[in-house]
Design a protein around this motif. Sequence first.
Motif, PDB file in Angstrom:
ATOM      1  N   SER A   1       0.814  -1.219   0.000  1.00  0.00           N
ATOM      2  CA  SER A   1       0.000   0.000   0.000  1.00  0.00           C
ATOM      3  C   SER A   1       0.850   1.272   0.000  1.00  0.00           C
ATOM      4  CB  SER A   1      -0.935  -0.003   1.214  1.00  0.00           C
ATOM      5  OG  SER A   1      -0.172   0.091   2.390  1.00  0.00           O
TER       6      SER A   1
ATOM      7  N   SER B   1      -5.818 -10.283  -2.137  1.00  0.00           N
ATOM      8  CA  SER B   1      -6.423  -8.961  -2.331  1.00  0.00           C
ATOM      9  C   SER B   1      -5.950  -8.337  -3.633  1.00  0.00           C
ATOM     10  CB  SER B   1      -6.061  -8.027  -1.169  1.00  0.00           C
ATOM     11  OG  SER B   1      -6.560  -8.544   0.042  1.00  0.00           O
ATOM     12  N   ALA B   2      -4.650  -8.462  -3.890  1.00  0.00           N
ATOM     13  CA  ALA B   2      -4.092  -7.856  -5.104  1.00  0.00           C
ATOM     14  C   ALA B   2      -4.751  -8.453  -6.350  1.00  0.00           C
ATOM     15  CB  ALA B   2      -2.580  -8.053  -5.152  1.00  0.00           C
TER      16      ALA B   2
ATOM     17  N   GLU C   1      -8.423  -7.317  -6.547  1.00  0.00           N
ATOM     18  CA  GLU C   1      -8.518  -5.917  -6.993  1.00  0.00           C
ATOM     19  C   GLU C   1      -8.412  -5.834  -8.518  1.00  0.00           C
ATOM     20  OE1 GLU C   1      -5.297  -4.162  -4.812  1.00  0.00           O
ATOM     21  OE2 GLU C   1      -6.299  -4.552  -2.902  1.00  0.00           O
TER      22      GLU C   1
ATOM     23  N   LYS D   1     -12.199  -5.598 -11.429  1.00  0.00           N
ATOM     24  CA  LYS D   1     -12.342  -4.484 -12.376  1.00  0.00           C
ATOM     25  C   LYS D   1     -12.272  -4.937 -13.832  1.00  0.00           C
ATOM     26  CE  LYS D   1      -8.961  -2.150 -10.597  1.00  0.00           C
ATOM     27  NZ  LYS D   1      -7.935  -1.126 -10.319  1.00  0.00           N
TER      28      LYS D   1
END
Lengths: 315, 283
Positions: free
Chosen positions: A133, A261-262, A265, A269
């Motif tokens: 992050s 999570s990466a 993400e 999308k």
Amino acid sequence: MSAKPIQTSMRDALGEALVKLGEEIPELVVVGADTSGSLKLSVFGSKFPQRFFNVGIAEQNMVGVAAGLALAGKKVVCGTYAVFMPGRAVDQIRNTIAYCRLDVKLVGSHGGVSVGPDGGSHQALEDIAIMRSIPNMNVIVPADGFSTKKLFTQACRSVGPYYVRLARPSSPAVYTEDTELRVGRAEILRDGSDVAIIAVGLMVDKALGAAQSLREAGVSAMVVDSHTVKPLDAETILSAARTTGAVVTAEEHNVFGGVGSAVAELLVKTHPVKMEMVGVNDVFGESGETDELMAKYGLTEKHIFEAAMKMVKQK
Amino acid sequence: MEAIQFAEPNRYVSVERLQAISRQIRKDILEMLSEAGSGHPGGSLSAVELVVALYFAKMVHNPLDPKWADRDRFLLSKGHAAPLLYAVLAECGYFPKSELKTLRKLGSRLQGHPDPTKLPGVEIPGGPEGIGLSEGVGMALAARLDRKSYRVYVLMGDGELNEGEVWEAAMAAAKYKLDNLTAIVDRNGVQQDGLTEQIMPIEPVANKWRAFNWNVIEVDGYDFEQILGAIDEARSVRNKPTVIVAYTTKGKGVEFMEWQSEYHGKVPDKQTVQKAIEELQKR
């Protein structure tokens, strides 16, 4: 495949890489914080005593000193256990190393519960999330000794901040001395069409084992080593999701903020698919032997196998 | 007046001239803060003479070549005193003085806290307290490895000494006998929440540094003879880092700001600032 795979040590690989890099790059210096024997930074220290600095148990100062050395034109490697760095030194990493895009390679060893008997205080499960992050930071999680040597060496040869996360125990080799690996390019270790397992670190070997079991159960599983967590190899992962329509991520890290999570993400999308995350479910670790802990915290071949079967059934 | 040769190590600049420059710097600080509408006047005004002495009389540097490899380094560890650093850099010629009025504005190179990737002459990023001395240790080690004779100066606040990292760095500097490193403590006695001795007592400051095996020099932070002498002494000391503990006044030069923690991070309205500038001219 041979019956008994070669065991490799990420830390030994780090030491070997450092000595070679020290000969190749005269401006390379190393900073340690009283764990340099454990991380094999001391191997570099014995070879290049003038270029090695041990600042004692002072992680914030270690990172600050690394920043100063880099600002004065040095290429810097500094490392200790991941609970302490990034843990203790997040501010210094954020506000100097990353903020000014300094040429510092941060090595966090002892990631995950595989640390074993030292217990939860020493088992970093949040470091990938923290480092991922922070702008300008590159994050690498090698799967074995061979990939540690290759990826760390490439990180050192390039300019800018990197976080390289290692595991404590020796582990089965996923690669060989000759495998070509590239920072930023995920490795497809096994092709498959029903489900893609995207793993990092010690979980890559387990993903390969799970894929074999899945094959026996009639499921064709692709296995991807996404060693560069940031920047993520979006192309390879997207293509894996398109080919298989189901994704399982596997990491020795909290399921919040890590590789799962990466990947989520990215896919949410671009190409949402059924997805399951194998990782530690937002709890701390504890003392125990590596294998016992990996089993207790859901980090085995079996867990990956079950997650993959679940995803395939839900497609 | 003759231009100051910043790259000349043994240049002479008179105390009168340094005092005149300091007056100008204080005026610039107040004007730029007034224009910005926010920022940190107290700790910028307290350390003016210390920074002026370094840049105009003692440090070897070249405003036309900010990255000159042999330059002395000034690290503003108390990054909130950015207006002071900016005013000094502009006065030296690192960038046009007209740019001072862009402080804290969108798109400006003059960030609220210094950013070395944006503004020439800035050596380290500022903001969080307590990192600068570590970076100074790193630079001093690099200078030694590279057999360079440049010196590294780190300006810290006294509140900053609350940070544990300062003492980690102090130990490291002594371990490596960094006699090319000089720390300066702006001992103005006031931090954001109040008096340092009430918020977190740091006395005996000088003895703390002595206990960490540093050479310690105490000076009146507004007496140029003492400041210049201390910098010279630090240059001559071998095998030990030196700290100059400079006794100063928060908000120095503007009576209603002096010793007031309120003005650590607050800028008065434009009219009041105008009065303050007039007050400066009278002194």
